[in-house]
Design a protein around this motif. Sequence first.
Motif, mmCIF file in Angstrom:
data_model
loop_
_atom_site.group_PDB
_atom_site.id
_atom_site.type_symbol
_atom_site.label_atom_id
_atom_site.label_comp_id
_atom_site.label_asym_id
_atom_site.label_seq_id
_atom_site.Cartn_x
_atom_site.Cartn_y
_atom_site.Cartn_z
ATOM 1 N N SER A 16 -29.130 87.636 -19.807
ATOM 2 C CA SER A 16 -29.405 86.287 -19.311
ATOM 3 C C SER A 16 -28.350 85.874 -18.288
ATOM 4 N N SER A 40 -27.160 78.963 -20.720
ATOM 5 C CA SER A 40 -28.097 80.031 -20.392
ATOM 6 C C SER A 40 -29.269 79.469 -19.592
ATOM 7 N N ARG A 42 -32.073 80.801 -19.323
ATOM 8 C CA ARG A 42 -33.315 81.010 -20.082
ATOM 9 C C ARG A 42 -33.667 79.767 -20.904
ATOM 10 N N TYR A 50 -37.851 81.462 -14.278
ATOM 11 C CA TYR A 50 -36.690 82.318 -14.529
ATOM 12 C C TYR A 50 -36.937 83.725 -13.959
#
Length: 689
Positions: A16, A40, A42, A50
């Motif tokens: 990530s 993060s 994500r 993403y």
Amino acid sequence: MTHFTNLNYCYFFKDSYYFKKNIHHKHLKDYNKNLLYRRSLRLVLNKRIYKYLSKNKEELNKYLNHININLTSILKKDKSLTIQDVNFYIQTITEEYIKRAIVENSDLEDKRLKKLQGISENGELINGYELQKLSERFKKLDNIYKKMTLNPDKVKDEAIKIIKNSDINLEDVLVKIPADKLNVFYEMTIKAEREILKNDIKIYIKRNIEEFYYLISKSTLGFDEKVDEAHSVYIVLIIENKKQDNYLKFLKQQNKNYSENLNIDETSIKAMFEKFSNQKNEEAILNIKSDVSLIINDFIKFKGYDEKRTKARLVNLNPLKEYLKGNGKEYITKDLESLTLEDVRKLEDILSEATPKTRAKDMMNKNIFDLVEIRKKKQLKRYGFNTLKGVADDTKLFWKYYCKYINKTQDKEIFDSFSPHLIVNKKNFEEGIIEEEYRDFNNTELQILLDENFNEKEVYRLLINYPRTFWAFIFGLVLGMRLAEIAQLDIEDVKKHVEDNEEYYYLYLNANNGKSLKNQNAHRNIPIPNLILDLGFLNYLELRRKRGLTKVFDIPKSGENVITGYFARVFKKFLNLEDSKVCFHSFRQTFITKINELAEAEEELNANLKRIYGHSEGTTTNTYLGRINPKKGLEIVNKEIERDNLNYSNLISTMGKYYNNKIIKSLNMDSSFAYNTASLVRPKMTRKI
């Protein structure tokens, strides 16, 4: 999994990408150490976005830079954030970024942009929506646009190319448009495509604002304002410079150009040290509770001003902010707590010697100290009486708020005698300067506008592209309406009244659906006279109704400035403004002067006239006069038009041709609405201090 390296504000860990930022503990609640914040991506982005960013380094960098810039701005404003607050702000910033970054095009738009595709010097495909191709195309069309009258064949060829890439059938154009009007149509096509490209460039800037920060002044705050400023400056750069092989590179050179203009000598170095010293002092002051910008914002919220009045208050309080900031020389940085009566007198004197700020390049980012120097150097006029009176009134009110709610130990009376407007009057009188006022039009000037500006070619151009501008002229001239009233008209505000089997159309001005009128007396009925029906207003209205539109005219907030700008150019071109001043509002002043002649001739009651143009009987504090019967109102306005002797025959003929000699004089509309129905008058409430 392979991943990008050397990213700004980011690192990759366990499948990530993470956003990272060092945050000083003073911005965080219950922290006594600096924090290396990490989040993060994500958790912030949906899977599709993403995945896209993780494969596009350039786009990922733009997104990370955007988060960093906006988060820094938030941290400067709020010094008691929790980690949850930071997470929330990043999520909000991300959602807004994605919303403005994703632009969906229609099939037609895709076709047009695909036509703009090209190959770079390195053999790479350049998409039609990228800055290079948009800028090149705009530059080409702008060159054609400037020389349209000199090279009609080139205009025709380019216009035909544009038509072929649109959903317009060229054969239909050649059949439906008379041969003598084709050149006008081709010119309009070029202009329209040029405007579309300008908008395409604006969309690109909106999606990639980080690339344009070189063009944005530090004083510009809101995102939309930054986009507007970057767009305006960039368009000027394209127009004023030769075609560039790499516009992104050219854009970055603008920052370098500014730097190269610096001449470092002994004096400059000394000045830089003084400036640095002053900045440190300024930073120390701005970090304490008396930050004037924050207090002004709190004052605005306390008063509950609407958007328009907020902008006016911020402008009027700006001189005080700039005085407190100082100029790094004889005026040092101060805070509100240290203001004295002597400072008030100094601010008065500075304002009385300053010239109004304009949009000219050499005026951008100038403060009141600079404006004083510019006025003296160029012998420009001072601020007007009314402008400075507004500054004085708002500054006094702000100071009253500050002393009551922020710092009760401060002397609340030091601004009581603050009167820069009176000082300007005195100085102008001593120097024999008479402040120029806006005036009425005379009939000679109005006839010139009707015959020379509103000729067939210009009327067709306006009706096709900017009908709001044409009808604003008619409603201002014939009905004496304020531009803000014209801009707000809803289709449901156009009413029909039936009396003695005759139809009477009128405008029912009200403050429903979020509209705002100047005062109680602006709530009125305005009759639509025979002249406006002869010009095809009902044709225009019926077309709007069929399209399911709710507004009479498409005039956004910024549209009023576009209209006043158009007429400023027209007045400059066609009227002699050497010894007088006119503006769009002069149409209203002229209408009121002329219609009042009916009262002076004892042909009409003064009260009935004021019911039409929206003034009270006597003074503005008198009793509301109510709404006039549309039949009586029509009789008055028709009488005023007949007395006026302006010749509208050419304009009526032009409008007849435009509507194929099928001018509508009656519409199928509900006539049951009572003309004297009272509308809701919303007082402009603000909290008392």
